[in-house]
Design an enzyme around this catalytic site. Sequence first.
Site, PDB file in Angstrom:
ATOM      1  N   CYS A 111       0.847  -1.189   0.000  1.00 26.47           N
ATOM      2  CA  CYS A 111       0.000   0.000   0.000  1.00 26.47           C
ATOM      3  C   CYS A 111       0.883   1.240   0.000  1.00 26.47           C
ATOM      4  O   CYS A 111       1.888   1.298   0.728  1.00 26.47           O
ATOM      5  CB  CYS A 111      -0.901  -0.005   1.236  1.00 26.47           C
ATOM      6  SG  CYS A 111      -2.028   1.402   1.336  1.00 26.47           S
ATOM      7  N   HIS A 145      -9.151  -3.576  -2.091  1.00 25.08           N
ATOM      8  CA  HIS A 145      -8.152  -2.825  -1.327  1.00 25.08           C
ATOM      9  C   HIS A 145      -8.526  -1.342  -1.275  1.00 25.08           C
ATOM     10  O   HIS A 145      -8.489  -0.721  -0.200  1.00 25.08           O
ATOM     11  CB  HIS A 145      -6.782  -3.018  -1.988  1.00 25.08           C
ATOM     12  CG  HIS A 145      -5.667  -2.312  -1.310  1.00 25.08           C
ATOM     13  ND1 HIS A 145      -4.681  -2.962  -0.589  1.00 25.08           N
ATOM     14  CD2 HIS A 145      -5.337  -0.996  -1.247  1.00 25.08           C
ATOM     15  CE1 HIS A 145      -3.820  -2.083  -0.104  1.00 25.08           C
ATOM     16  NE2 HIS A 145      -4.197  -0.877  -0.499  1.00 25.08           N
ATOM     17  N   GLU A 146      -8.901  -0.778  -2.426  1.00 23.54           N
ATOM     18  CA  GLU A 146      -9.248   0.645  -2.455  1.00 23.54           C
ATOM     19  C   GLU A 146     -10.600   0.902  -1.789  1.00 23.54           C
ATOM     20  O   GLU A 146     -10.781   1.933  -1.118  1.00 23.54           O
ATOM     21  CB  GLU A 146      -9.231   1.172  -3.891  1.00 23.54           C
ATOM     22  CG  GLU A 146      -7.865   1.135  -4.561  1.00 23.54           C
ATOM     23  CD  GLU A 146      -6.794   1.857  -3.760  1.00 23.54           C
ATOM     24  OE1 GLU A 146      -7.102   2.876  -3.106  1.00 23.54           O
ATOM     25  OE2 GLU A 146      -5.635   1.398  -3.791  1.00 23.54           O
ATOM     26  N   HIS A 193     -10.103   1.420   1.789  1.00 23.46           N
ATOM     27  CA  HIS A 193      -9.665   2.779   2.146  1.00 23.46           C
ATOM     28  C   HIS A 193     -10.863   3.697   2.382  1.00 23.46           C
ATOM     29  O   HIS A 193     -10.851   4.526   3.309  1.00 23.46           O
ATOM     30  CB  HIS A 193      -8.789   3.371   1.040  1.00 23.46           C
ATOM     31  CG  HIS A 193      -7.348   2.984   1.130  1.00 23.46           C
ATOM     32  ND1 HIS A 193      -6.564   3.266   2.229  1.00 23.46           N
ATOM     33  CD2 HIS A 193      -6.539   2.337   0.244  1.00 23.46           C
ATOM     34  CE1 HIS A 193      -5.335   2.812   2.026  1.00 23.46           C
ATOM     35  NE2 HIS A 193      -5.294   2.242   0.832  1.00 23.46           N
TER      36      HIS A 193
END
Length: 199
Positions: free
Chosen positions: A118, A160-161, A164
């Site tokens: 990341c 993954h995003e 966030h």
Amino acid sequence: MRWLTKLRPKPDILRAGNPLLRQKSLPVQPDLIGSGDTRRLVTRMISVMRKDRGQGLSAIQLGEPKRISVFEITDAMVAELDPEFMRALKMEVLPLMTLVNYTVTPRGNHTSVNREGCLSVPGLSAFVERPLNVHVSGFDEFGSPLDFDAYGWTARLLQHEWDHLEGVLYTDRMIQSTLAFGDELNSRQDFLDPPIVHS
């Protein structure tokens, strides 16, 4: 201690420990999705992602708590991997894509375990188990609707995003014993051979 508080140039990307990375991002108002401000933010996000050789970046990583992410896996990135490695990661070229106010929903029960890094946790990576297939629904930066399925590495990148935007880092999901600095991973097998996961 003095050396811990030594002044350093402020990075473009927020790093783990910054409280902003732990807050949920807010939807972009529908009438602002195609606005000049949103498109300028997207342009900045793409520039930073490319400068730091990332494959994805979310607005919150730049201190903007908006539900926007950009993605790109270039031919050059894929060319750096030998075919066996690329197949093992289930990675393929992903043209530049912006997602706004999007959702990521797992499809099916199949999961995969692969190493993730990341831009907000520089120099480190760890194995993370994630769904292998997902469905994505949202908008592009112009407000046009998007609705598609994704598989393999692209599905991992999208999740993954999405994390966030929810205030979650991959380190919250990682197999803790696999966390490592990149320069300590001395062989391709360090990336390809995850530990056995019991689920």
